[in-house]
Design an enzyme around this catalytic site. Structure first.
Site, PDB file in Angstrom:
ATOM      1  N   GLU A 287     -17.853  -4.895   7.263  1.00 51.86           N
ATOM      2  CA  GLU A 287     -16.887  -4.315   8.205  1.00 51.86           C
ATOM      3  C   GLU A 287     -17.073  -2.800   8.348  1.00 51.86           C
ATOM      4  O   GLU A 287     -16.692  -2.225   9.355  1.00 51.86           O
ATOM      5  CB  GLU A 287     -15.455  -4.642   7.797  1.00 51.86           C
ATOM      6  CG  GLU A 287     -15.050  -4.075   6.445  1.00 51.86           C
ATOM      7  CD  GLU A 287     -13.593  -4.335   6.077  1.00 51.86           C
ATOM      8  OE1 GLU A 287     -12.828  -4.770   6.948  1.00 51.86           O
ATOM      9  OE2 GLU A 287     -13.232  -4.103   4.906  1.00 51.86           O
TER      10      GLU A 287
ATOM     11  N   ASP B  72     -13.618  -5.585  -3.064  1.00 49.91           N
ATOM     12  CA  ASP B  72     -14.671  -4.680  -2.567  1.00 49.91           C
ATOM     13  C   ASP B  72     -15.680  -4.284  -3.655  1.00 49.91           C
ATOM     14  O   ASP B  72     -16.783  -3.844  -3.333  1.00 49.91           O
ATOM     15  CB  ASP B  72     -14.039  -3.402  -1.996  1.00 49.91           C
ATOM     16  CG  ASP B  72     -13.049  -3.693  -0.881  1.00 49.91           C
ATOM     17  OD1 ASP B  72     -13.133  -4.786  -0.291  1.00 49.91           O
ATOM     18  OD2 ASP B  72     -12.185  -2.836  -0.608  1.00 49.91           O
TER      19      ASP B  72
ATOM     20  N   ARG C  10       0.857  -1.187   0.000  1.00 48.07           N
ATOM     21  CA  ARG C  10       0.000   0.000   0.000  1.00 48.07           C
ATOM     22  C   ARG C  10       0.896   1.241   0.000  1.00 48.07           C
ATOM     23  O   ARG C  10       1.748   1.379   0.874  1.00 48.07           O
ATOM     24  CB  ARG C  10      -0.905   0.001   1.222  1.00 48.07           C
ATOM     25  CG  ARG C  10      -1.953  -1.114   1.194  1.00 48.07           C
ATOM     26  CD  ARG C  10      -3.066  -0.835   2.169  1.00 48.07           C
ATOM     27  NE  ARG C  10      -3.998  -1.950   2.275  1.00 48.07           N
ATOM     28  CZ  ARG C  10      -5.000  -2.178   1.415  1.00 48.07           C
ATOM     29  NH1 ARG C  10      -5.208  -1.364   0.402  1.00 48.07           N
ATOM     30  NH2 ARG C  10      -5.798  -3.212   1.593  1.00 48.07           N
TER      31      ARG C  10
ATOM     32  N   HIS D 175     -14.391  -2.803   3.004  1.00 48.20           N
ATOM     33  CA  HIS D 175     -13.973  -1.434   3.327  1.00 48.20           C
ATOM     34  C   HIS D 175     -15.193  -0.564   3.558  1.00 48.20           C
ATOM     35  O   HIS D 175     -16.002  -0.891   4.406  1.00 48.20           O
ATOM     36  CB  HIS D 175     -13.050  -0.905   2.220  1.00 48.20           C
ATOM     37  CG  HIS D 175     -12.181   0.214   2.687  1.00 48.20           C
ATOM     38  ND1 HIS D 175     -11.869   1.289   1.886  1.00 48.20           N
ATOM     39  CD2 HIS D 175     -11.580   0.445   3.873  1.00 48.20           C
ATOM     40  CE1 HIS D 175     -11.109   2.148   2.565  1.00 48.20           C
ATOM     41  NE2 HIS D 175     -10.919   1.638   3.781  1.00 48.20           N
TER      42      HIS D 175
END
Ligand code: F6P
Length: 357
Positions: A231, A136, A74, A180
């Site tokens: 989440e 996602d 990342r 996310h």
């Protein structure tokens, strides 16, 4: 001779290798002479000049392999324009490495953050083509990202396994699903796994409504309840808070995640036994499912075609069942969220699924 750079950035997912293989196979098949530079560990490789020269052979046999053969990391967009700890200008360093290797274009596989940096590099004059990866499914400009269907399969398996034990014990079970800030994965796995309640970031929940649904099931003689919680799920109360205050609240949260918070609230208000299962990063692991293998190969083939045509500045996406080219500037910085009144939500409600709203 074409010189192509390639990198995978952000969280990994299934079918990254399948997508890269798709690009390279297309170039190989065209009989054009191509040199491939694989940058290691995402943008870091491009910044610090860490790469491997690869040939078609390196991409052979990786269609079914999870993860990424290039490694990833990342590199937050927020700080990409800040100098590194040694004062290096990261954007300039990426440009210099690109020019030093005389690249014709850079193929970047990534999600939201990755696309912001990719677009910045495009604005800086580099030839960029991107491919949409993420479990996602939150990338703007494409109906689907690769990795998503594989993750849906894994999260669904988790819910399926919980079903039998929940039924035996007559418990309320929460399965926390990744995603996310969006609920695509939870919504799809929740529906596929027959969840009774699905909590999504896009539809803030009221804990009393969640309990109402559990009690309604009790009254009907159902011994258990399965709740799929994203989440990023958020209560109605918290959704009203200014972003800064909510962030502060999260920092002080005593529970490890929203699912444990929901479980504690249900337990406290009803005295029911609640268990939480978090499949976590297993959702990103393992082999891509057949759908993703085909999908990523198709995206890769189109990226190869773009390279051969010399058309740059696009993300290869998927719209209305067609592979499409989406201008990078249209994609960068936008999140694709579920509309709370989307037809799929309406249909789920017709099935009796509660969203706690
Ligand atoms: O974006 C993919 C994702 O798996 C999200 O679903 C999750 O919130 C995040 O990455 C986890 O990030 P990390 O791998 O850095 O823990």
């Amino acid at each position: 001779m074409r010189r192509i750079g390639m990198l995978t950035s952000g969280g990994d997912c299934q079918a990254l290798n399948a997508a890269m293989r798709g690009v390279v196979k297309t170039l190989d098949y065209s009989k054009e002479e191509v040199e491939i530079y694989g940058f290691l560990d995402g943008y870091k490789g491009l910044i610090y000049g860490k790469f491997q020269m690869l040939t078609g052979k390196d991409f052979s046999g990786i269609l079914t392999k999870g993860g990424t053969i290039l490694g990833t990391s990342r590199t937050p967009f927020k700080t990409i324009q800040d100098p590194d700890e040694n004062g290096l200008n990261k954007v300039e360093a990426m440009k210099q490495n690109y020019y030093k290797l005389q690249l014709d274009c850079l193929v970047i596989l990534g999600g939201n953050g990755t696309h912001k940096t990719a677009n910045l590099l495009r604005q800086e004059g580099l030839n960029i083509i991107t491919l949409p990866k993420t479990i996602d499914n939150d990338l703007w400009g494409t109906d689907m990202t690769f990795g998503f269907q594989s993750a849906v399969n894994i999260a669904t398996d988790a819910i399926d396994c919980i079903h039998t034990t929940a039924a035996s014990h007559g418990r309320v079970f929460i399965v926390e699903v990744m995603g996310h800030k969006v609920g695509w994965l939870t919504l799809n796995a929740g529906m596929a796994g027959g969840a009774d309640i699905i909590l999504l970031p896009e539809i803030p929940y009221d804990i009393d409504k969640v309990i109402e649904k559990i009690e309604d099931r009790d009254r009907k003689g159902c011994r258990f309840t399965i709740i799929a919680v994203a989440e990023g799920a958020i209560s109605k109360e918290d959704a009203k808070l200014p972003k800064k205050d909510y962030k502060k609240k999260l920092e002080k949260r005593v529970h490890p995640s929203v699912s444990y918070e929901v479980a504690a609230a249900i337990q406290e208000k009803t005295g029911r036994e609640v268990r939480v299962t978090v499949p976590g990063h297993t959702q990103r692991g393992g082999s891509p499912c057949p759908y993703d293998r085909v999908f990523a190969s198709r995206l890769g083939a189109e990226a190869g075609k773009l390279i051969l045509e010399g058309h740059y500045g696009f993300m290869v996406g998927y719209k209305n069942r067609e592979i499409v080219r989406v201008p990078l500037e249209d994609v960068a910085g936008k999140l694709k969220m579920i509309e709370p009144d989307a037809t799929i939500i309406q249909e789920a409600k017709l099935l009796g699924i509660s969203f706690g709203d």
